[in-house]
Design an enzyme around this catalytic site. Structure first.
Site, PDB file in Angstrom:
ATOM      1  N   ARG A 235       2.198  -4.466   5.778  1.00  0.00           N
ATOM      2  CA  ARG A 235       1.333  -3.385   5.584  1.00  0.00           C
ATOM      3  C   ARG A 235       0.921  -2.612   6.590  1.00  0.00           C
ATOM      4  O   ARG A 235       0.640  -1.366   6.531  1.00  0.00           O
ATOM      5  CB  ARG A 235       0.139  -4.258   4.619  1.00  0.00           C
TER       6      ARG A 235
ATOM      7  N   ASP B 134      -7.781  -2.469   0.914  1.00  0.00           N
ATOM      8  CA  ASP B 134      -6.355  -2.691   0.581  1.00  0.00           C
ATOM      9  C   ASP B 134      -6.167  -3.397  -0.729  1.00  0.00           C
ATOM     10  O   ASP B 134      -7.160  -4.337  -1.005  1.00  0.00           O
ATOM     11  CB  ASP B 134      -5.822  -3.521   1.655  1.00  0.00           C
ATOM     12  N   HIS B 135      -5.365  -3.311  -1.411  1.00  0.00           N
ATOM     13  CA  HIS B 135      -5.086  -3.875  -2.904  1.00  0.00           C
ATOM     14  C   HIS B 135      -4.399  -5.224  -2.603  1.00  0.00           C
ATOM     15  O   HIS B 135      -3.483  -5.338  -1.719  1.00  0.00           O
ATOM     16  CB  HIS B 135      -4.199  -3.127  -3.879  1.00  0.00           C
ATOM     17  N   PRO B 136      -5.075  -6.337  -3.155  1.00  0.00           N
ATOM     18  CA  PRO B 136      -4.373  -7.505  -2.751  1.00  0.00           C
ATOM     19  C   PRO B 136      -2.747  -7.598  -3.290  1.00  0.00           C
ATOM     20  O   PRO B 136      -1.970  -8.641  -2.859  1.00  0.00           O
ATOM     21  CB  PRO B 136      -5.319  -8.659  -3.561  1.00  0.00           C
TER      22      PRO B 136
END
Length: 396
Positions: A284, A229-231
């Protein structure tokens, strides 16, 4: 300069480096057209004996030492040092990756190098930099990955810190060193001083931490480990289709909208839980579950085509062999079959830099140890009798 002249043609590099960060730097300079003379001890660069050995050639060594010539030289002897100094007189760049201070102990202080060749650019590669409390520490890629902040931000909270599979700090440091050497060469040619260039593994990796280091500086907080996942962006990551995962990178609001519309989930972006990127980060897991359910209705191949056609960056996770057989890689000529006399053909990665008028090429395969002794010394003005004497005294 002729029409087919490579960018660094006419530049001479004396290369004292070994293992990986330094040889990667000098390989880049050689690929760009520089004449690189690799100075090795009688046992040679340790990488010659690492990795798969095929027909007497280490493919690891071959992949990082193309476009170089090899001269064996015992630098523990005064005669060996004299040969090196003679070669340095006509050189443009010296590359080395000893620990800080080793060149000085060899007698090659900054003052002595300036006496030998006032125009010499010294390019030094090390673990931590030549100043500071860690300057004298031994360095290795794994340690630099750990100390640069990279490992602590890689992986997930469940896995803990993870290293990159490839020796990323070696490679980034070598790349910075090559860039610095070329920049210093340009400065010298423009009338500036010949100067020393230094690149270290830890600091090179730190410079690549991008928004992770920027965020830590701004917030005073360590970045969370978010795995695939992108931060700072959601949705973004690996998602499940009917027959395999795909990587999707909707990095802007506009691309996110396209992605969700293609999944028939456009209406989700008006939900108060998901109407901003910040809220999507908070929720998310819920959002990813909806996306995975939508993607599971079709195949990996169909989604990759459909999403890319819609302008959403998307691809599958390829194995190394997948990549090397990829049609795009073939179109970019990124796998080369290089004949090595006496060793057969070695396959290696090609040139990531593309020049329109002077395409890069393998002018010399990785050299045998000392394979260019006679030629290099004759070019430096040594007679056949001199060369015979140096061989008899085990200087070369």
């Amino acid at each position: 300069m002729t029409d087919d002249m490579l960018p660094l043609e006419g530049v001479r590099v004396i290369d004292l480096t070994r293992i990986l960060s330094g040889p990667f730097c000098s390989m880049i300079l050689g690929d760009l057209g520089a004449e690189v003379i690799k100075i090795e001890g009688r046992d040679g660069d340790a990488v010659r004996r690492q990795g798969d050995i095929v027909d007497g050639m280490s493919w690891y060594f071959a992949g990082f030492n193309r476009n170089k010539r090899s001269l064996t030289l015992d630098l523990r002897t005064e005669e060996g040092k004299a040969v090196l100094e003679r070669l340095l007189k006509d050189a443009d760049i010296l590359t080395e990756n000893f620990r800080p201070g080793v060149l000085d102990k060899m007698g090659l202080t900054a003052e002595r190098l300036a006496e030998i060749n006032p125009g010499l650019i010294v390019t030094s590669i090390n673990g931590y930099g030549s100043t500071g409390p860690y300057a004298d520490r031994p360095a290795f890629d794994f340690i630099a990955q750990a100390m640069s902040g990279f490992m602590s931000s890689n992986g997930t909270e469940e896995t803990g810190p993870l290293r990159a599979a490839n020796p990323i700090t070696d490679l980034i440091c070598g790349l910075y060193a090559a860039l610095g050497a070329v920049a210093a060469l340009r400065g010298r040619e423009a009338g500036g001083p010949a100067q020393k260039v230094e690149a270290s593994m830890m600091m090179s990796m730190l410079s690549m931490m991008a928004y992770l280091s920027a965020g830590a500086l701004a917030s005073g907080k360590d970045p969370a480990r978010t795995g695939n996942d992108h931060p700072i962006a959601s949705p973004y990551g690996l998602f499940h289709t009917a027959d395999g995962d795909i990587a999707v990178a909707p990095s802007t609001e506009a691309i996110c909208a396209k992605f969700m519309t293609e999944l028939d989930l456009g209406h989700v972006l008006s939900d108060p839980r998901f109407d901003t990127n910040g809220k999507r980060l908070e929720h998310r897991a819920e959002l990813n579950a909806m996306i995975n359910a939508a993607l599971s209705t079709d195949t990996q191949a169909n989604w990759i085509t459909r999403l890319n056609d819609a302008g959403v960056p998307c691809g599958r996770v390829q194995t190394m062999l997948d990549v090397l057989d990829d049609p795009q890689v073939a179109a970019q000529e990124m796998v080369l079959d290089v004949p090595h006399p006496g060793h057969g053909t070695v396959r290696m990665t090609g040139f990531p830099m593309k020049f329109s008028a002077t395409p890069l090429r393998v002018r010399h395969p990785a050299p045998d140890l000392g394979g260019d002794n006679d030629a290099v010394l004759r070019e430096a003005g040594y007679s056949d009798a001199d060369i015979t004497r140096l061989k008899a005294r085990n200087v070369i």
